[in-house]
Enzyme design. Structure first.
Site, PDB file in Angstrom:
ATOM      1  CG  HIS A   5      -1.698  -1.270   1.354  1.00  0.00           C
ATOM      2  ND1 HIS A   5      -1.231  -2.323   2.104  1.00  0.00           N
ATOM      3  CD2 HIS A   5      -2.858  -1.681   0.780  1.00  0.00           C
ATOM      4  CE1 HIS A   5      -2.076  -3.326   2.002  1.00  0.00           C
ATOM      5  NE2 HIS A   5      -3.061  -2.976   1.205  1.00  0.00           N
ATOM      6  NE  ARG A  34      -5.511  -0.739  -2.452  1.00  0.00           N
ATOM      7  CZ  ARG A  34      -6.531  -1.586  -2.485  1.00  0.00           C
ATOM      8  NH1 ARG A  34      -7.737  -1.180  -2.207  1.00  0.00           N
ATOM      9  NH2 ARG A  34      -6.344  -2.841  -2.795  1.00  0.00           N
ATOM     10  CB  SER A  50     -15.256  17.995  12.416  1.00  0.00           C
ATOM     11  OG  SER A  50     -15.648  16.660  12.677  1.00  0.00           O
ATOM     12  CG  ASP A  51     -19.148  15.704  13.954  1.00  0.00           C
ATOM     13  OD1 ASP A  51     -18.096  15.542  13.309  1.00  0.00           O
ATOM     14  OD2 ASP A  51     -19.676  14.817  14.629  1.00  0.00           O
TER      15      ASP A  51
HETATM   16  N1  HPA Z   1     -17.907   9.862  14.843  1.00  0.00           N
HETATM   17  C1  HPA Z   1     -16.780   9.214  14.522  1.00  0.00           C
HETATM   18  N2  HPA Z   1     -15.746   9.799  13.961  1.00  0.00           N
HETATM   19  C2  HPA Z   1     -15.833  11.098  13.706  1.00  0.00           C
HETATM   20  C3  HPA Z   1     -16.962  11.834  14.019  1.00  0.00           C
HETATM   21  C4  HPA Z   1     -18.043  11.172  14.623  1.00  0.00           C
HETATM   22  O1  HPA Z   1     -19.081  11.765  14.917  1.00  0.00           O
HETATM   23  N3  HPA Z   1     -16.731  13.111  13.637  1.00  0.00           N
HETATM   24  C5  HPA Z   1     -15.492  13.149  13.109  1.00  0.00           C
HETATM   25  N4  HPA Z   1     -14.940  11.941  13.151  1.00  0.00           N
END
Ligand code: HPA
Length: 234
Positions: A5, A44, A205-206
């Site tokens: 890889h 890849r 990020s969330d």
């Molecule tokens: N879950 C898993 N991995 C992640 C998430 C999540 O909500 N956000 C960014 N990576």
């Protein structure tokens, strides 16, 4: 020599490797932060680059998403290329209520629902943990730069879309787990196996409970702070 890889020659990979999940982030880091940069892998489409940061040789290699994918790249880096230091620069979803979008999580340890360590260890529950030196340097630098950060345990899941998420958040947060990613557990475990040092830096990020997410611009600026943090502790 190359691996299934990674087409890089052994001499093309540095002893220190930054690991973003997204190969395009590897390209971004190489272009924005490194000098004398050369592409060393594109098998890849999982891009890898080697260059210099303040005179120090660094490789940046994408890992893909999830532990089976990360395991392949990290195994090859450790076993065939002799890599000594791994720093994941990824994203995570927060689950503790007092953590905000764009905060940086410095992962002290990683719990997991993955079957990988069950296959490796049978009825032993291994405790994958960050390298103490890297962890200290990262928290000191983050403090000095007044970054919004938290040193805490994370949960590395096999599932991004998980029907049990509400119950899991309740259980995990009761034990102080701050965020969810999908790779840290395997990176810490492999670093232990091959006597290397690893640290996982994750920008939020969330927010998993609310579903709130960073905009693309917010993601980019938060990611930049985290990469600077990663490179500054090498
Ligand atoms: N879950 C898993 N991995 C992640 C998430 C999540 O909500 N956000 C960014 N990576």
């Amino acid at each position: 020599m190359s691996t299934p890889h990674n087409k890089a020659e052994q001499s093309e990979i540095a002893e220190t490797v930054l690991l973003p999940g997204d190969p395009m982030r590897a390209k971004y880091i190489a272009e924005k932060f490194l000098t004398q940069t050369q592409i060393c892998n594109d098998v890849r489409g999982m891009l890898g680059y080697t260059g210099l940061y303040r005179g120090k040789r660094v490789t940046v290699q994408g890992t893909g998403m999830g532990m089976p994918s990360a395991s392949i790249y990290v195994n090859e880096l450790l076993q065939f290329y002799g890599v000594k230091t791994l720093i994941r620069v990824g994203t995570c979803g927060s689950i503790l209520p007092d953590i905000r979008l764009k905060d940086i999580i410095i992962a002290t340890a990683a719990s997991s629902d993955s079957g990988i360590n069950r296959q490796r260890f049978g009825d032993i529950s291994f405790a994958p943990a960050a390298d103490f030196g890297l962890l200290c340097r990262a928290s000191e630098f983050a403090e000095k730069k007044a970054l919004r950060f938290r040193c805490a345990g994370v949960f590395s899941s096999d599932l991004f879309y998980d029907d049990r998420i509400k119950d899991r958040i309740k259980l995990l947060t009761a034990y102080g787990v701050a965020a969810i990613d999908m790779e840290t557990c395997e990176i810490y475990t492999l670093a232990a196996r091959y006597h290397a040092s690893a640290l996982s830096l994750l920008t939020v990020s969330d927010c998993v409970p609310s579903g709130e997410r960073c905009t693309t611009e917010e993601r980019q600026s938060a990611f930049k702070d985290m990469v600077e943090l990663a490179l500054s502790i090498l």
